[in-house]
Design a protein around this motif. Sequence first.
Motif, PDB file in Angstrom:
ATOM      1  N   SER A  26       0.639  -1.621  -0.112  1.00 24.35           N
ATOM      2  CA  SER A  26       0.071  -0.496  -0.191  1.00 24.35           C
ATOM      3  C   SER A  26       0.934   1.048  -0.035  1.00 24.35           C
ATOM      4  O   SER A  26       0.606   2.059  -1.076  1.00 24.35           O
ATOM      5  CB  SER A  26      -0.802   0.087   1.395  1.00 24.35           C
ATOM      6  OG  SER A  26      -1.761   1.346   1.233  1.00 24.35           O
ATOM      7  N   ASP A  27       1.616   1.397   0.768  1.00 24.18           N
ATOM      8  CA  ASP A  27       2.531   2.314   0.764  1.00 24.18           C
ATOM      9  C   ASP A  27       3.701   2.594  -0.441  1.00 24.18           C
ATOM     10  O   ASP A  27       3.855   3.568  -0.617  1.00 24.18           O
ATOM     11  CB  ASP A  27       3.738   2.231   2.428  1.00 24.18           C
ATOM     12  CG  ASP A  27       3.101   2.144   3.482  1.00 24.18           C
ATOM     13  OD1 ASP A  27       1.754   3.032   3.056  1.00 24.18           O
ATOM     14  OD2 ASP A  27       3.469   2.160   4.171  1.00 24.18           O
ATOM     15  N   VAL A  28       4.530   1.852  -0.852  1.00 20.00           N
ATOM     16  CA  VAL A  28       4.666   1.921  -1.667  1.00 20.00           C
ATOM     17  C   VAL A  28       3.877   2.681  -3.424  1.00 20.00           C
ATOM     18  O   VAL A  28       4.713   2.989  -4.341  1.00 20.00           O
ATOM     19  CB  VAL A  28       5.763   0.352  -3.045  1.00 20.00           C
ATOM     20  CG1 VAL A  28       6.068   0.165  -4.141  1.00 20.00           C
ATOM     21  CG2 VAL A  28       6.301   0.274  -1.751  1.00 20.00           C
ATOM     22  N   PHE A  29       3.217   1.982  -3.658  1.00 23.63           N
ATOM     23  CA  PHE A  29       1.699   2.072  -4.747  1.00 23.63           C
ATOM     24  C   PHE A  29       1.225   3.108  -4.180  1.00 23.63           C
ATOM     25  O   PHE A  29       0.640   3.914  -4.585  1.00 23.63           O
ATOM     26  CB  PHE A  29       0.590   1.099  -4.533  1.00 23.63           C
ATOM     27  CG  PHE A  29       1.439   0.022  -5.766  1.00 23.63           C
ATOM     28  CD1 PHE A  29       1.421   0.382  -6.989  1.00 23.63           C
ATOM     29  CD2 PHE A  29       2.296  -0.787  -5.369  1.00 23.63           C
ATOM     30  CE1 PHE A  29       1.369  -0.966  -8.202  1.00 23.63           C
ATOM     31  CE2 PHE A  29       2.835  -1.998  -6.948  1.00 23.63           C
ATOM     32  CZ  PHE A  29       2.440  -1.850  -7.664  1.00 23.63           C
ATOM     33  N   ASN A  30       1.334   3.707  -3.067  1.00 24.29           N
ATOM     34  CA  ASN A  30       0.365   4.589  -2.780  1.00 24.29           C
ATOM     35  C   ASN A  30      -1.721   4.862  -2.974  1.00 24.29           C
ATOM     36  O   ASN A  30      -1.641   5.862  -3.315  1.00 24.29           O
ATOM     37  CB  ASN A  30       0.996   6.031  -2.600  1.00 24.29           C
ATOM     38  CG  ASN A  30       0.017   7.688  -2.113  1.00 24.29           C
ATOM     39  OD1 ASN A  30       0.197   7.125  -0.981  1.00 24.29           O
ATOM     40  ND2 ASN A  30      -0.065   8.635  -2.715  1.00 24.29           N
ATOM     41  N   ALA A  31      -1.663   3.719  -2.947  1.00 23.58           N
ATOM     42  CA  ALA A  31      -2.886   3.131  -2.622  1.00 23.58           C
ATOM     43  C   ALA A  31      -3.452   2.065  -1.875  1.00 23.58           C
ATOM     44  O   ALA A  31      -2.599   0.960  -1.218  1.00 23.58           O
ATOM     45  CB  ALA A  31      -3.283   3.000  -3.730  1.00 23.58           C
ATOM     46  N   SER A  59       2.708   9.448   5.068  1.00 26.86           N
ATOM     47  CA  SER A  59       3.872   9.966   4.560  1.00 26.86           C
ATOM     48  C   SER A  59       4.735   9.252   3.711  1.00 26.86           C
ATOM     49  O   SER A  59       5.642   9.651   2.717  1.00 26.86           O
ATOM     50  CB  SER A  59       4.613  10.353   5.861  1.00 26.86           C
ATOM     51  OG  SER A  59       4.998   8.632   6.578  1.00 26.86           O
ATOM     52  N   ALA A  60       4.438   7.967   3.355  1.00 27.10           N
ATOM     53  CA  ALA A  60       4.387   7.155   2.257  1.00 27.10           C
ATOM     54  C   ALA A  60       4.731   7.505   0.619  1.00 27.10           C
ATOM     55  O   ALA A  60       5.990   7.711   0.653  1.00 27.10           O
ATOM     56  CB  ALA A  60       3.349   6.363   2.124  1.00 27.10           C
ATOM     57  N   PRO A  61       4.384   8.477   0.287  1.00 26.15           N
ATOM     58  CA  PRO A  61       4.955   9.375  -1.452  1.00 26.15           C
ATOM     59  C   PRO A  61       6.343   9.963  -1.271  1.00 26.15           C
ATOM     60  O   PRO A  61       6.777   9.891  -2.182  1.00 26.15           O
ATOM     61  CB  PRO A  61       3.735  10.514  -1.541  1.00 26.15           C
ATOM     62  CG  PRO A  61       1.877   9.676  -0.601  1.00 26.15           C
ATOM     63  CD  PRO A  61       2.788   9.226   0.303  1.00 26.15           C
TER      64      PRO A  61
END
Length: 183
Positions: A105-110, A160-162
């Motif tokens: 989820s964090d890597v894809f920001n989805a 904050s992932a993006p």
Amino acid sequence: MYFTALRNRAGREEETDGLKLTEDEDEDEQTEQSSVLVHAPPVPPVLVLQVSSLSPQVEVRALVEGQFMSRRLHAERLGYSIIPGTRVLATGGASSNKEILQVLSDVFNAPVYTIDLSNSACLGSAYRALHGLVAESGVSFLDVVKNAPEPQLVATPDPSAPEVYDQMLKRYARLEERVLQES
């Protein structure tokens, strides 16, 4: 390069598949193992980074992040856009691991969804195959899956992932391109 290998019982050099194996001068007579120097044909220089100081947990997370960055990068190169409203549907064995799904989820920001169904990966493949058969007639993928089981939300991206992964993905893309150019 150094490798640890079983010593040649005769104590002599040995030619193996074009690699010349030579015993190291610092032999330990009490063991059957010794270090050998491998003389190989020249290859382009490769950057080697030692990560022995990282914990196993950090190394595993880096492995998972790398796999998902690779998938995101390749999806984007195939024309998929990661835009607001994008959802990720995770299937297969790892889809039951909440920590892996959070990294996804964090890597894809989805947001990431799963289907609580055995063989969900097979079901997804079957829907893709069906869509491939009917796509020329104008049937959308959404029409194909309208009767599918409803996916359940299992992970949402950290706000904050993006700022972390957008930069990391750019760097990953540059490194991948460099490796491909040098090979």
